[in-house]
Design an enzyme around this catalytic site. Structure first.
Site, PDB file in Angstrom:
ATOM      1  N   ALA A 203     -47.767 -11.124  -3.710  1.00  0.00           N
ATOM      2  CA  ALA A 203     -48.013 -11.068  -5.162  1.00  0.00           C
ATOM      3  C   ALA A 203     -47.475 -12.286  -5.902  1.00  0.00           C
ATOM      4  O   ALA A 203     -47.903 -12.564  -7.012  1.00  0.00           O
ATOM      5  CB  ALA A 203     -47.432  -9.792  -5.758  1.00  0.00           C
ATOM      6  N   ASP A 334     -41.326  -9.359 -12.545  1.00  0.00           N
ATOM      7  CA  ASP A 334     -41.240  -9.173 -11.091  1.00  0.00           C
ATOM      8  C   ASP A 334     -40.505  -7.874 -10.757  1.00  0.00           C
ATOM      9  O   ASP A 334     -39.794  -7.781  -9.761  1.00  0.00           O
ATOM     10  CB  ASP A 334     -40.554 -10.385 -10.415  1.00  0.00           C
ATOM     11  CG  ASP A 334     -40.628 -10.352  -8.892  1.00  0.00           C
ATOM     12  OD1 ASP A 334     -41.519  -9.680  -8.353  1.00  0.00           O
ATOM     13  OD2 ASP A 334     -39.775 -10.993  -8.247  1.00  0.00           O
ATOM     14  N   ASN A 422     -32.802  -4.491  -4.169  1.00  0.00           N
ATOM     15  CA  ASN A 422     -34.004  -5.088  -3.609  1.00  0.00           C
ATOM     16  C   ASN A 422     -34.521  -4.248  -2.442  1.00  0.00           C
ATOM     17  O   ASN A 422     -34.613  -3.032  -2.557  1.00  0.00           O
ATOM     18  CB  ASN A 422     -33.725  -6.549  -3.249  1.00  0.00           C
ATOM     19  CG  ASN A 422     -34.966  -7.404  -3.274  1.00  0.00           C
ATOM     20  OD1 ASN A 422     -35.798  -7.303  -2.387  1.00  0.00           O
ATOM     21  ND2 ASN A 422     -35.125  -8.236  -4.285  1.00  0.00           N
ATOM     22  N   HIS A 645     -36.482 -24.379  -0.879  1.00  0.00           N
ATOM     23  CA  HIS A 645     -35.415 -25.378  -0.772  1.00  0.00           C
ATOM     24  C   HIS A 645     -34.354 -25.250  -1.853  1.00  0.00           C
ATOM     25  O   HIS A 645     -33.424 -26.044  -1.884  1.00  0.00           O
ATOM     26  CB  HIS A 645     -36.011 -26.783  -0.758  1.00  0.00           C
ATOM     27  CG  HIS A 645     -36.836 -27.057   0.470  1.00  0.00           C
ATOM     28  ND1 HIS A 645     -36.287 -27.225   1.716  1.00  0.00           N
ATOM     29  CD2 HIS A 645     -38.178 -27.147   0.645  1.00  0.00           C
ATOM     30  CE1 HIS A 645     -37.258 -27.428   2.608  1.00  0.00           C
ATOM     31  NE2 HIS A 645     -38.412 -27.375   1.979  1.00  0.00           N
TER      32      HIS A 645
HETATM   33 CA    CA Z   1     -42.120 -10.095  -6.092  1.00  0.00          CA
END
Ligand code: CA
Length: 717
Positions: A203, A334, A422, A645
């Site tokens: 996504a 998000d 998470n 990075h």
């Molecule tokens: Ca996501």
């Protein structure tokens, strides 16, 4: 300025008389292998661990009590096995008949004798290195599913693979995604009645999410459930998608190859056999910024955008929609609801309720009725500022100042894109009635990107300037900012909707959880330790120096009646690859030593001596690029490079730190990597379709500039 405002661009990114039963369960698998009855009865099978969350209700609670609060101090290493990569390790192993099966980075599979550690077989799906750039959050894999004598693996490049669990031989392969798009698979499949169920991710790059079922016998696709509309919904479309289309600006979805809407189903599933309902969590929007994904007439974000950030219940035999609950209508931060889902029964308000529980990224802990989807309660488990509460139907009341898709103005929002929790699995302890949450606090500044356009070829498609919170070259300041990012192990009472106890950690991104009948909670952490806590009060009772950060969840099992505890160690994943390698745990670098660690009472094995971690000193060429070039390079770096990075070109301990790259002083060598892709087998593909040669050179100028700034402060305060 409030220090917390800088914090996260950093961060772009569940004594029950087991012994007699153990004996009875030994030898359960002599026969034709895993059956539906075994999966539904996994809770009674104390010896083995045959499905991802141990049971279909995904409680991650084992009744085993041989190791308990009284004797856990005698737990020692029984055996260990080194993995062959130094990338993120997120897998839950499976254990059957004294054999342990796990997945490791790059979707590889390994089998061991679960008591001795003797290697049995290896399988490498040979995922092309260039697939790595499609993975938002490291080249991880979270595990296997079992059915009959087969094991099922989802590979990073989107294949579903059936393996003979006795030999590791491939039985069949099915491509579950369009290889031309930025889909990846990192989650563990589940099997219900001979159907292998798997979703996908992507996504951040612009894909359209779905979950699908495949025949365990041959890989044939049986049904597919899209989570978002494609803008072409008509009378032939399933009703649930026609309903969803009413909540989107479907013009944008229809007119763009690069705005697939998102809603990927990349991790959590749970199943209630009595209700015959499969539950899964749906991810964030693509792009994140709703003003670009679903604009209204005035160009600001509009619509709830079903079924983003939702928990959905469907029939596993047909994929038929039953109910949904959307945690974050019109999500723009998000805020995935792909986090771990736990099913349990408990008394709430004097009534016995069959509930579903989740602590999604948005910071609220949800309790829903799992038969109907009815909202029961939600409270914030960590500080958040995007909602002022819930109305009686469980719809959040938004804080308008954080609706950056409507205001167009930058705002500090808690939590940031890492969420308050998470993918790391929680656990439920039925005796304590508590859900244990690996939580953290990490905010982010969301700065809408003006005139943003999607890019189908490469890079994050999120619609925000991910360089907005890059930290200045001031080590004291950086330490202070990292100090605001905290990790927590919380014991949450889902009835009272409050924490019973909390353990705090210096750093976030600590491991997934296991609870046991021995009254213990096991967890590895970013401080390179594997520990056991008293499930009742959080007292730390035991720990082991693991030599590496740990993010994966532990399991426990028995072989010949002896209890083992196993955890796949190895630092990695979204936070690990984007956080400053020097400051990630506030104290020093967190290493990746990818290794399975297995413990038992009286275990006396020892790890080899810890290797020295030697940092290459910062020694960049002089910065000669113009301010304009550096600014251009910085903008391109933030969109195309920072996700791997590190923000501000400050590298992690997992992927290369470009400030220390040997190619920095050589425009030709830099171009050979970034434009020509000579390191694509390592995952560093060419960016020629997204960045001009001039822009690639500008990125080099930017990194040289950043390296020189940081050279001046390296080692200093
Ligand atoms: Ca996501």
């Amino acid at each position: 300025m409030n220090k917390a405002i800088w914090a996260a661009p950093l961060l772009v990114l569940g004594a029950l008389g087991a012994a007699a039963c153990n004996e009875a369960m030994q030898g359960e698998f002599l026969g034709d292998g895993v059956t539906q009855a075994m999966l539904e009865g996994a809770g009674e099978d104390h010896a083995n661990w045959i499905t991802h969350g141990r049971t279909y209700d995904e409680q991650r609670f084992s009744p085993l009590d041989q190791v308990n609060t009284q004797n856990v101090g005698d737990l020692g290493l029984a055996w260990f096995a080194d993995m062959d990569t130094a990338r993120g390790q997120e897998a839950t192993p499976l254990v059957m008949d004294g054999k342990l099966y796990l997945t490791t980075a790059w979707s590889k599979v390994k089998a061991f004798d679960a008591a001795t550690g003797e290697p049995l077989w290896d399988y490498d799906p040979e995922v092309p290195g260039e697939t790595g750039v499609k993975a938002c959050c490291d080249v991880v894999n979270r595990g296997l599913a079992a059915w009959g004598e087969s094991l099922f693996l989802g590979t990073l490049d989107g294949r579903l693979v059936s393996l003979d669990r006795n030999s590791g031989a491939v039985q069949w392969e099915a491509q579950t995604t369009d290889p031309e798009q930025a889909y990846t698979v990192t989650g563990a499949p589940r099997v219900i009645d001979g159907k292998v169920i798997i979703g996908n991710g992507g996504a951040e790059f612009g894909v359209r999410g779905y979950i699908a079922a495949y025949d365990a016998a041959n890989g044939e696709e049986l049904w597919r459930f899209y989570t978002v509309p494609d803008g072409n919904e008509g009378g032939e479309s399933p009703q649930y998608l026609q309903d969803a289309a009413e909540t989107w600006n479907t013009e944008v979805l229809r007119s763009s190859d690069a705005i697939g809407g998102g809603g990927t189903v990349w991790d959590s599933m749970a199943y209630d056999p009595e209700l015959n309902l499969l539950y899964f969590g749906v991810g964030n929007g693509a792009p994140w910024n709703r003003a670009y994904r679903s604009p209204g007439e005035d160009g600001t974000g509009e619509g709830d955008n079903l079924y983003l950030s939702s928990i959905v219940a469907i029939r596993p035999d047909t994929g038929e929609y039953v109910w949904h609950y959307q945690t974050t209508p019109g999500e723009t931060w998000d805020y995935t609801a792909t986090q771990h889902i736990i099913l349990a029964d408990m008394e709430i308000g004097g009534e016995e309720r069959a509930v579903l529980m989740q602590a999604p990224k948005n910071g609220f802990f949800y309790v829903l009725d799992r038969e109907t989807g009815e909202f029961i309660s939600a409270e914030d488990y960590i500080p958040q500022n995007w909602a002022t509460g819930m109305d009686e139907n469980g719809r959040p009341i938004f804080n308008p100042e954080t609706r950056i898709d409507e205001t167009g103005e930058p705002a500090l929002v808690m939590p940031g894109p890492l969420g308050g929790h998470n993918w790391h699995p929680m656990a439920f302890h039925p005796g304590e009635g508590l859900v244990y949450i690996p939580a953290f606090e990490a905010a982010m500044v969301y700065e809408p990107e003006a005139d943003w356009k999607p890019d189908t070829a490469r890079g994050f498609n999120v619609g925000f300037n991910l360089g907005a919170g890059d930290l200045p070259a001031d080590m004291g300041f950086r330490r202070e900012v990292y100090g605001t990012v905290k990790g927590k192990l919380m014991a949450w009472d889902p009835v009272a909707q409050e924490a019973r106890w909390t353990v705090e950690f210096a750093g976030p991104w600590n491991g997934g959880l296991l609870t046991t009948g021995g009254g213990l909670v096991f967890q590895g952490n970013s401080g390179s330790e594997f520990a056991a806590y008293n499930a009742a009060d959080g007292e730390k009772l035991w720990s082991f120096a693991a030599q590496t950060g740990i993010v994966a969840p532990p399991i426990t099992y028995t072989v010949n009646g002896e209890q083992y505890v196993a955890v796949l160690a190895g630092w990695g994943g979204a936070y690990a690859i984007t956080a400053d390698g020097a400051l990630v745990d506030h104290q020093g670098p967190v290493r990746n030593v990818s290794r399975l660690l297995v413990f038992k009472l009286g275990g006396g094995e020892e790890l080899p001596a810890e290797r020295e971690l030697t940092a290459i000193p910062l020694d960049p060429p002089p910065s000669r690029a113009s301010a304009d070039t550096i600014a251009l390079g910085g903008t391109k770096y933030a969109r195309y490079c920072a996700v791997c990075h590190g923000p501000g070109a400050v590298g992690s301990t997992v992927l290369p730190d470009l400030r220390r790259s040997g190619t920095l002083g050589n425009a030709g060598a830099w171009s050979a990597v970034v434009n020509d892709g000579i390191l694509k087998d390592n995952g560093m593909v060419n960016f020629a379709d997204s960045l001009s040669r001039e822009e690639i050179e500008a990125v080099r100028g930017y990194v040289i500039h950043r390296a020189n700034e940081d050279k001046a402060i390296e080692g200093g305060e």
